[in-house]
Write an enzyme that holds these catalytic residues in place. Structure first.
Site, PDB file in Angstrom:
ATOM      1  N   HIS A 126     -10.171 -29.130   3.192  1.00  0.00           N
ATOM      2  CA  HIS A 126     -11.440 -28.597   2.660  1.00  0.00           C
ATOM      3  C   HIS A 126     -11.143 -27.434   1.697  1.00  0.00           C
ATOM      4  CE1 HIS A 126     -12.831 -30.766   6.274  1.00  0.00           C
ATOM      5  NE2 HIS A 126     -13.917 -30.980   5.545  1.00  0.00           N
ATOM      6  N   ASP A 183      -5.750 -29.582   7.044  1.00  0.00           N
ATOM      7  CA  ASP A 183      -7.138 -29.430   6.590  1.00  0.00           C
ATOM      8  C   ASP A 183      -7.188 -29.386   5.062  1.00  0.00           C
ATOM      9  OD1 ASP A 183      -9.763 -28.547   6.180  1.00  0.00           O
ATOM     10  OD2 ASP A 183      -9.706 -27.201   7.909  1.00  0.00           O
TER      11      ASP A 183
HETATM   12  C1  B12 Z   1     -17.058 -31.549   1.571  1.00  0.00           C
HETATM   13  C2  B12 Z   1     -16.611 -31.866   2.980  1.00  0.00           C
HETATM   14  C3  B12 Z   1     -15.495 -32.707   3.124  1.00  0.00           C
HETATM   15  C4  B12 Z   1     -14.680 -33.225   1.961  1.00  0.00           C
HETATM   16  C5  B12 Z   1     -13.694 -32.101   1.525  1.00  0.00           C
HETATM   17  C6  B12 Z   1     -13.369 -32.191   0.039  1.00  0.00           C
HETATM   18  C7  B12 Z   1     -12.499 -31.020  -0.361  1.00  0.00           C
HETATM   19  N1  B12 Z   1     -11.267 -31.314  -0.777  1.00  0.00           N
HETATM   20  O1  B12 Z   1     -12.887 -29.876  -0.261  1.00  0.00           O
HETATM   21  C8  B12 Z   1     -13.983 -34.460   2.606  1.00  0.00           C
HETATM   22  C9  B12 Z   1     -14.856 -35.680   2.428  1.00  0.00           C
HETATM   23  C10 B12 Z   1     -12.571 -34.779   2.110  1.00  0.00           C
HETATM   24  C11 B12 Z   1     -14.004 -34.080   4.081  1.00  0.00           C
HETATM   25  C12 B12 Z   1     -13.148 -34.616   5.014  1.00  0.00           C
HETATM   26  C13 B12 Z   1     -13.226 -34.334   6.370  1.00  0.00           C
HETATM   27  N2  B12 Z   1     -14.173 -33.603   6.996  1.00  0.00           N
HETATM   28 CO1  B12 Z   1     -15.463 -32.496   6.026  1.00  0.00          CO
HETATM   29  N3  B12 Z   1     -16.940 -31.590   5.335  1.00  0.00           N
HETATM   30  C14 B12 Z   1     -17.307 -31.329   4.112  1.00  0.00           C
HETATM   31  C15 B12 Z   1     -18.624 -30.534   4.118  1.00  0.00           C
HETATM   32  C16 B12 Z   1     -19.762 -31.510   3.827  1.00  0.00           C
HETATM   33  C17 B12 Z   1     -18.728 -29.368   3.158  1.00  0.00           C
HETATM   34  C18 B12 Z   1     -17.538 -28.395   3.208  1.00  0.00           C
HETATM   35  C19 B12 Z   1     -17.716 -27.411   2.072  1.00  0.00           C
HETATM   36  O2  B12 Z   1     -17.157 -27.583   1.008  1.00  0.00           O
HETATM   37  N4  B12 Z   1     -18.560 -26.377   2.294  1.00  0.00           N
HETATM   38  C20 B12 Z   1     -18.894 -25.396   1.273  1.00  0.00           C
HETATM   39  C21 B12 Z   1     -18.015 -24.149   1.403  1.00  0.00           C
HETATM   40  C22 B12 Z   1     -18.436 -23.133   0.346  1.00  0.00           C
HETATM   41  O3  B12 Z   1     -18.256 -23.584   2.680  1.00  0.00           O
HETATM   42  P1  B12 Z   1     -17.126 -23.366   3.776  1.00  0.00           P
HETATM   43  O4  B12 Z   1     -16.040 -24.353   3.575  1.00  0.00           O
HETATM   44  O5  B12 Z   1     -17.805 -23.312   5.111  1.00  0.00           O
HETATM   45  O6  B12 Z   1     -16.515 -21.931   3.459  1.00  0.00           O
HETATM   46  C23 B12 Z   1     -17.303 -20.755   3.399  1.00  0.00           C
HETATM   47  C24 B12 Z   1     -17.493 -20.027   4.745  1.00  0.00           C
HETATM   48  O7  B12 Z   1     -17.361 -20.859   5.894  1.00  0.00           O
HETATM   49  C25 B12 Z   1     -16.544 -18.904   4.713  1.00  0.00           C
HETATM   50  N5  B12 Z   1     -15.172 -19.072   5.220  1.00  0.00           N
HETATM   51  C26 B12 Z   1     -14.394 -20.168   5.327  1.00  0.00           C
HETATM   52  N6  B12 Z   1     -13.182 -19.841   5.748  1.00  0.00           N
HETATM   53  C27 B12 Z   1     -13.156 -18.508   5.916  1.00  0.00           C
HETATM   54  C28 B12 Z   1     -12.120 -17.646   6.289  1.00  0.00           C
HETATM   55  C29 B12 Z   1     -12.372 -16.272   6.351  1.00  0.00           C
HETATM   56  C30 B12 Z   1     -11.296 -15.336   6.786  1.00  0.00           C
HETATM   57  C31 B12 Z   1     -13.668 -15.779   6.004  1.00  0.00           C
HETATM   58  C32 B12 Z   1     -13.944 -14.350   6.035  1.00  0.00           C
HETATM   59  C33 B12 Z   1     -14.693 -16.647   5.621  1.00  0.00           C
HETATM   60  C34 B12 Z   1     -14.423 -17.996   5.572  1.00  0.00           C
HETATM   61  O8  B12 Z   1     -16.454 -18.556   3.355  1.00  0.00           O
HETATM   62  C35 B12 Z   1     -16.525 -19.750   2.565  1.00  0.00           C
HETATM   63  C36 B12 Z   1     -17.178 -19.407   1.261  1.00  0.00           C
HETATM   64  O9  B12 Z   1     -18.497 -18.960   1.429  1.00  0.00           O
HETATM   65  C37 B12 Z   1     -18.659 -30.014   5.591  1.00  0.00           C
HETATM   66  C38 B12 Z   1     -20.049 -29.824   6.196  1.00  0.00           C
HETATM   67  C39 B12 Z   1     -20.643 -28.505   5.823  1.00  0.00           C
HETATM   68  N7  B12 Z   1     -21.880 -28.529   5.430  1.00  0.00           N
HETATM   69  O10 B12 Z   1     -19.954 -27.471   5.883  1.00  0.00           O
HETATM   70  C40 B12 Z   1     -17.862 -31.087   6.327  1.00  0.00           C
HETATM   71  C41 B12 Z   1     -17.091 -30.724   7.584  1.00  0.00           C
HETATM   72  C42 B12 Z   1     -16.393 -29.396   7.417  1.00  0.00           C
HETATM   73  N8  B12 Z   1     -16.104 -31.799   7.684  1.00  0.00           N
HETATM   74  C43 B12 Z   1     -15.867 -32.166   8.902  1.00  0.00           C
HETATM   75  C44 B12 Z   1     -14.943 -33.168   9.292  1.00  0.00           C
HETATM   76  C45 B12 Z   1     -14.910 -33.540  10.756  1.00  0.00           C
HETATM   77  C46 B12 Z   1     -14.100 -33.791   8.353  1.00  0.00           C
HETATM   78  C47 B12 Z   1     -13.072 -34.881   8.643  1.00  0.00           C
HETATM   79  C48 B12 Z   1     -12.193 -34.649   9.880  1.00  0.00           C
HETATM   80  C49 B12 Z   1     -13.829 -36.215   8.727  1.00  0.00           C
HETATM   81  C50 B12 Z   1     -12.977 -37.390   9.086  1.00  0.00           C
HETATM   82  N9  B12 Z   1     -13.140 -37.857  10.304  1.00  0.00           N
HETATM   83  O11 B12 Z   1     -12.197 -37.842   8.273  1.00  0.00           O
HETATM   84  C51 B12 Z   1     -12.245 -34.896   7.344  1.00  0.00           C
HETATM   85  C52 B12 Z   1     -11.039 -33.943   7.450  1.00  0.00           C
HETATM   86  C53 B12 Z   1     -10.097 -34.149   6.319  1.00  0.00           C
HETATM   87  C54 B12 Z   1      -9.020 -33.083   6.333  1.00  0.00           C
HETATM   88  N10 B12 Z   1      -7.793 -33.501   6.548  1.00  0.00           N
HETATM   89  O12 B12 Z   1      -9.305 -31.937   6.154  1.00  0.00           O
HETATM   90  C55 B12 Z   1     -16.736 -31.418   9.913  1.00  0.00           C
HETATM   91  C56 B12 Z   1     -15.963 -30.420  10.739  1.00  0.00           C
HETATM   92  C57 B12 Z   1     -16.517 -30.409  12.153  1.00  0.00           C
HETATM   93  C58 B12 Z   1     -15.956 -29.366  13.067  1.00  0.00           C
HETATM   94  N11 B12 Z   1     -15.190 -28.387  12.656  1.00  0.00           N
HETATM   95  O13 B12 Z   1     -16.304 -29.451  14.211  1.00  0.00           O
HETATM   96  C59 B12 Z   1     -17.861 -30.831   8.975  1.00  0.00           C
HETATM   97  C60 B12 Z   1     -18.451 -29.495   9.454  1.00  0.00           C
HETATM   98  C61 B12 Z   1     -18.971 -31.920   8.907  1.00  0.00           C
HETATM   99  C62 B12 Z   1     -19.694 -32.086  10.220  1.00  0.00           C
HETATM  100  N12 B12 Z   1     -20.859 -31.455  10.390  1.00  0.00           N
HETATM  101  O14 B12 Z   1     -19.222 -32.739  11.088  1.00  0.00           O
HETATM  102  N13 B12 Z   1     -14.976 -33.161   4.315  1.00  0.00           N
END
Ligand code: B12
Length: 146
Positions: A15, A13
């Protein structure tokens, strides 16, 4: 108690954004954060925790394969002598949308102490960690959790 946490994104992963935010949030209240970043294996987390005598491991999984990547994590911790370590996990923990209670139970059964849904505010986990470790954040810390 070392007030140290190991933070990272498990499996293949990449992200990275949430990981940086969590690092900043936990560091700013005074925890020592060992951030192993994205693409981290179970062994990476465990080795970092052993080396730094960490109190907790915080695992993120965003890409939907968390269930496979996290399987056996608790058992591996125990094998390496980390039987008391707190394990938290959060992010998009399953593929697509599933009922939260089912997802939470799945990870609790794997031995995670706390399980967080997508979009959890870091402040919520900071409050939980302080409670689980019986830490007074005002003594540890730098800035207030809001
Ligand atoms: C940007 C993004 C990408 C970028 C990542 C760039 C990078 N290097 O960061 C790129 C384009 C590379 C990408 C690729 C992929 N992605 Co993407 N991506 C996103 C997106 C749009 C935003 C993620 C993000 O940055 N969020 C902002 C941060 C701040 O939020 P967060 O990550 O959720 O973390 C917060 C909380 O969740 C929490 N949290 C997270 N972890 C933890 C752990 C603990 C212990 C705690 C307490 C809290 C906590 O705290 C964080 C801070 O507030 C999401 C959709 C979305 N809106 O979330 C999809 C998403 C995560 N991606 C997804 C997918 C499927 C992929 C790919 C598999 C797509 C593909 N087929 O190639 C690939 C995987 C690549 C890989 N090997 O990882 C899916 C996952 C679906 C699922 N889980 O069922 C999502 C949800 C999109 C969707 N709706 O389908 N992605």
């Amino acid at each position: 108690m070392s007030n140290t946490i190991v933070l990272g994104v498990i499996g293949s992963d990449c992200h990275a954004v949430g990981n940086k935010i969590l690092d900043h949030a936990f560091s700013s209240v005074g925890f020592k954060v060992i951030n192993i970043g994205v693409l981290s294996s179970q062994e990476d987390f465990i080795n970092a925790a052993v080396e730094t005598d960490a109190d907790a491991i915080l695992v993120s999984s965003l890409y939907g394969h968390g269930e496979i990547d996290c399987r056996g994590f608790r058992e591996k911790c125990e094998e390496e002598g980390l039987s008391e370590i707190l394990l938290y996990v959060g992010g998009n923990l399953v593929v697509g949308k599933q009922e939260w209670k089912t997802v939470e139970n799945l990870y609790k059964k794997m031995g995670f102490n706390r399980v967080y849904p997508p979009g959890t505010s870091p402040a919520a986990a900071i409050t939980d960690l302080a409670q689980d470790l019986k830490i007074d954040l005002s003594k540890l810390g730098k800035v207030k959790v809001s």
